[in-house]
Design a protein around this motif. Structure first.
Motif, mmCIF file in Angstrom:
data_model
loop_
_atom_site.group_PDB
_atom_site.id
_atom_site.type_symbol
_atom_site.label_atom_id
_atom_site.label_comp_id
_atom_site.label_asym_id
_atom_site.label_seq_id
_atom_site.Cartn_x
_atom_site.Cartn_y
_atom_site.Cartn_z
ATOM 1 N N GLN A 300 0.883 -1.013 -0.039
ATOM 2 C CA GLN A 300 -0.189 0.099 0.000
ATOM 3 C C GLN A 300 0.802 1.288 0.026
ATOM 4 O O GLN A 300 0.577 2.267 -0.641
ATOM 5 C CB GLN A 300 -1.001 0.083 1.148
ATOM 6 C CG GLN A 300 -1.964 -1.181 1.451
ATOM 7 C CD GLN A 300 -2.778 -1.181 0.068
ATOM 8 O OE1 GLN A 300 -3.569 -0.204 -0.272
ATOM 9 N NE2 GLN A 300 -2.809 -2.322 -0.692
ATOM 10 N N ILE A 304 1.300 4.309 -2.781
ATOM 11 C CA ILE A 304 1.263 5.595 -2.622
ATOM 12 C C ILE A 304 2.098 6.444 -3.091
ATOM 13 O O ILE A 304 2.137 7.409 -3.768
ATOM 14 C CB ILE A 304 1.075 6.072 -1.011
ATOM 15 C CG1 ILE A 304 -0.174 5.514 -0.334
ATOM 16 C CG2 ILE A 304 1.408 7.629 -0.724
ATOM 17 C CD1 ILE A 304 -0.300 5.580 1.166
ATOM 18 N N TYR A 305 3.437 5.671 -3.055
ATOM 19 C CA TYR A 305 4.767 6.425 -3.601
ATOM 20 C C TYR A 305 4.658 6.453 -5.105
ATOM 21 O O TYR A 305 5.089 7.270 -5.595
ATOM 22 C CB TYR A 305 5.862 5.422 -3.013
ATOM 23 C CG TYR A 305 7.041 5.588 -3.753
ATOM 24 C CD1 TYR A 305 7.968 6.829 -3.445
ATOM 25 C CD2 TYR A 305 7.974 5.235 -4.844
ATOM 26 C CE1 TYR A 305 9.146 7.260 -3.951
ATOM 27 C CE2 TYR A 305 9.009 5.517 -5.270
ATOM 28 C CZ TYR A 305 9.638 6.429 -4.925
ATOM 29 O OH TYR A 305 10.877 7.131 -5.294
ATOM 30 N N GLY A 307 1.990 6.660 -6.639
ATOM 31 C CA GLY A 307 0.721 7.635 -7.081
ATOM 32 C C GLY A 307 -0.316 7.049 -7.569
ATOM 33 O O GLY A 307 -1.421 7.504 -8.387
ATOM 34 N N ILE A 309 -2.573 5.474 -5.893
ATOM 35 C CA ILE A 309 -3.680 5.466 -4.901
ATOM 36 C C ILE A 309 -3.987 7.084 -4.941
ATOM 37 O O ILE A 309 -3.008 7.602 -4.577
ATOM 38 C CB ILE A 309 -3.367 4.951 -3.382
ATOM 39 C CG1 ILE A 309 -3.288 3.455 -3.444
ATOM 40 C CG2 ILE A 309 -4.527 5.211 -2.751
ATOM 41 C CD1 ILE A 309 -2.881 2.661 -2.277
#
Lengths: 309, 441
Positions: A300, A304-305, A307, A309
């Motif tokens: 997860q 996020i890293y 992008g 999400i």
């Protein structure tokens, strides 16, 4: 006033002169010192009392020995006396009766194996009188302990088929060759184990009127590595006969207990490649569950890293 | 055109962020860091001596083969449980007042669990042998269970510290104008392109919930397994089925006390009284009383029933604790570290910040000595005494090297906490703003 004056005059007339008082006091003091010193010197000279324990052992028909234990009791408690010389005699305290000397060890113990030259006497005498003497010791009072032993012997027989039944006959030496059966003697049975003797059977095995006692050896006794069983039969601390010890190695035909070899099994004490299945499965399931969640969370974070999400 | 309400909101947000941003060390802070580094250096020298000359420089011998290193290890494991207590248990119980305390608790947990692992390696004498534990691990051994669970707990604690920090890291990247270049780079790397999209917020919300659920069994596991290191060994004082809950309850108690100590220091030196209020002290005080009572109950269980029986094998150990060589420490720990805190914190006056700070220090110090009492006296009174040992080996008092290394691990834990507090907001900015209805831009 007149009365008082008379009393004063009287007291002066009958009082002891001061120089006499000093001499008297000096004498008392010297007397006390002397008496004290004498008492102390007496105390210093007083030798301690000892107690000598003497035991006779007969090992089958082969050999005999004596054990000596010397104790003293300085403060209400017995302590062993080491390093004292004990003279041992047979029948009489003479040069011919003297068997030898022993010196006690730190436990106050000494063991004396009877010399060969006394075996003739042992064979002929019916009653043996052993004496242990402490004599002319600088620290301890003289002491003599005597033990009278009636010579006896054990006759052992086994059930010929199984060897599981042992019959012991205790005979007191008499003028005849047969001997007199001893009734009421307590015979003990032991087997040799790795470190010591293991008592087996009942606490008491008394001989009957025929001087006999029959004992059934437990059939579940394991033998040694060669399938033998070393049996010990003892008469212990008997007032009349002392200690008689008989031992025999029996072809027991029952091997020692073999400890189950778990080397190749999965046990708690096995190497890691033989971990028990339950201990392999459950911790790994827990690890999978925990680390599965951790990796899910890390994924997860990766999302996020990136992008996504 | 900004409306008046928007202006007020922005103003509140600015003040909140400014108050909660990490602050530079004051002079006292620098002295504090200097002292901690000095203690670490002395400990480092002592550890160098231990590496060079071997464990012979310690006072550990055949009897006391575990000394203050293992006491220290158990103490750190205990402290680390506070992360699961304050963050997870209180969060899942929907306790709102605990929000400003979650990060402090997580920072303490991370620092403690790192130093717990270090303490074990220090106790091994040869640190390179640690690799053997991993290479030749036997799952039959509780030591392996402990290694596995400690590592998992460390990772979970780090995630539980890091994931809620993500929105704050983005704030730090934008707002820390006076931060050094290195500091900004750290914030930049750690913020992993955080954009604050609703999806990202949902993801971290879900992740934190998952972590909070998962950390509770792992936290119970870490201290239960640590207790099994003792309970699976047949020795007086350790041969107990009570050890798991006994250790866990003691850990929660000392962890709560450690958070209170940190709360007081932060309020005092970081001017956070607006966020960590008397209400928080009061609630933490009540929590500490509850945890102390539970721990007292387990202590009574642990000592009363064996003392009632006084089995010969246990009697020597118990008498040494009750009236012998260790009696002053034992009664000191029971009375000052447990009974007095319960009595003081039961009253409103006792739950004011300063009394709570003092009482919590007593609890923390008492907890360290309690671990010493669990480890050392038992080792000195085994069921089967060792033969032909020199008399001095039957007693244990740590050497200066052991004291120095143990103190250095303490200092290192405090140093980690200090630097994390220096680097990151000790009170979650995003969550506090959200709770207060302040919208951060």
């Amino acid at each position: 006033m007149k009365g008082m004056s008379i009393m004063k005059t009287l007291s002066l007339n009958y009082s002891i002169p001061w120089c006499s008082k000093v001499v008297l006091l000096g004498c008392c003091l010297m007397g006390w010192i002397f008496l004290n010193a004498h008492a102390h010197s007496n105390q210093g000279d007083e030798k301690a009392r000892v107690r000598i324990g003497l035991n006779y052992f007969k090992i089958a028909e082969d050999s005999c020995y004596l054990t000596v234990k010397v104790l003293t009791k300085p403060d209400r408690k017995y302590i062993p006396v080491s390093g004292v010389i004990i003279n041992l005699f047979l029948n009489e305290q003479t040069k011919s009766g003297m068997m030898g000397n022993i010196t006690t060890d730190k436990e106050g113990l000494g063991t004396f194996i009877l010399p060969d030259k006394f075996y003739t006497a042992l064979d002929t005498l019916i009653t043996l009188k052993f004496m242990a003497r402490l004599n002319n010791d600088p620290s301890f009072q003289d002491k003599l302990t005597t033990v009278e032993i009636k010579d006896a012997s054990m006759v052992i027989s086994y059930d010929e088929d199984s060897l599981r039944e042992v019959k012991v006959k205790l005979l007191e030496k008499d003028s005849s060759d047969r001997g007199t059966p001893v009734e009421g003697a307590d015979i003990k049975f032991y087997v040799q184990r790795l470190f010591s003797l293991l008592p087996i059977g009942n606490d008491n095995n008394f001989t009957d009127a025929e001087g006999e006692v029959t004992f059934n050896l437990p059939s579940d006794l394991p033998g040694d590595g060669e399938g033998n069983l070393e049996l010990f039969i003892k008469l212990e601390d008997d007032d009349d006969y002392g200690n008689i010890v008989f031992s025999n190695t029996l072809p027991w035909e029952s091997d020692w207990i073999t400890v189950k070899n778990t080397f190749d099994e999965r046990t708690m004490w096995s190497p890691r490649d033989r971990t028990p299945y339950f201990l392999w499965i459950f911790p790994n399931l827990i690890l999978l569950a925990v680390w599965g969640v951790i990796f899910y969370l890390i994924i997860q974070l990766m999302k996020i890293y990136k992008g996504t999400i | 055109m900004e409306t008046t309400i928007e202006k007020q909101q922005n103003n509140k947000a600015r003040i909140l962020v400014e108050q909660l941003l990490p602050k530079h060390f004051s002079t006292i802070g620098k002295i504090w860091v200097g002292i901690l580094i000095l203690i670490c250096l002395v400990g480092g020298f002592a550890y160098y001596r231990q590496l060079r000359y071997g464990l012979v420089v310690t006072a550990m011998r055949d009897y006391a083969s575990w000394g203050i290193y293992i006491s220290n290890f158990v103490f750190f494991v205990a402290i680390s449980l506070v992360g699961s207590l304050v963050t997870a248990i209180l969060r899942l119980s929907h306790v709102k007042w605990s929000t400003p305390l979650t990060r402090i608790a997580e920072i303490i947990a991370v620092a403690a669990i790192i130093l717990a692992a270090v303490s074990i390696i220090v106790d091994m004498g040869r640190p390179d042998r640690f690799l053997y534990i991993l290479l030749y691990a036997r799952l039959q051994s509780p030591i392996i269970w402990d290694v596995l669970v400690i590592f998992a707990y460390l990772v979970i604690s780090l995630l539980l510290l890091y994931i809620p920090l993500l929105p704050d890291l983005a704030i730090l990247t934008k707002r820390m104008e006076n931060a050094s270049g290195l500091q900004k780079r750290i914030y930049g790397i750690l913020s992993i392109n955080w954009k604050g999209t609703p999806g990202q917020f949902r993801t971290i919300e879900k992740s934190v919930n998952v972590l909070c659920i998962m950390i509770i069994p792992v936290a119970l596991g870490i201290h239960t397994v640590t207790s099994w290191l003792f309970a699976t060994t047949y020795r007086p004082g350790w041969d107990s089925t009570n050890f798991g809950p006994y250790f866990v309850s003691g850990a929660f108690m000392v962890g709560a006390a450690a958070v209170i100590v940190a709360m007081y220091v932060l309020v005092r030196y970081y001017s956070l009284s607006e966020y960590i209020t008397h209400k928080h002290f009061n609630q933490m005080g009540k929590l500490l009383v509850l945890l102390s009572l539970i721990y007292l109950y387990f202590n009574i269980n642990e000592y009363l029933s064996p003392a009632y029986k006084m089995k010969t094998s246990e009697a020597l150990h118990l008498k040494e604790l009750f009236s012998g060589e260790f009696s002053s420490i034992f009664w000191g720990v029971q009375i000052l570290g447990m009974v007095v805190p319960i009595l003081v914190l039961m009253f409103n006056m006792g739950r004011k910040p300063l009394p709570m700070f003092i009482i919590s220090i007593l609890v923390v110090v008492g907890a360290w000595f309690k671990r010493y009492l669990i480890v050392v006296p038992t080792l000195l009174h085994p069921f089967l005494p060792i033969q032909n040992e020199p008399e001095e080996w039957k007693h244990y008092f740590p050497s200066w090297e052991e004291w120095s290394i143990a103190m250095a691990t303490m200092a290192a834990a405090m140093l980690i906490i200090t630097f994390l507090v220096r680097l990151f907001p000790v009170i979650p900015i995003y969550e506090t703003a959200k709770e207060r209805g302040i919208k951060l831009q």
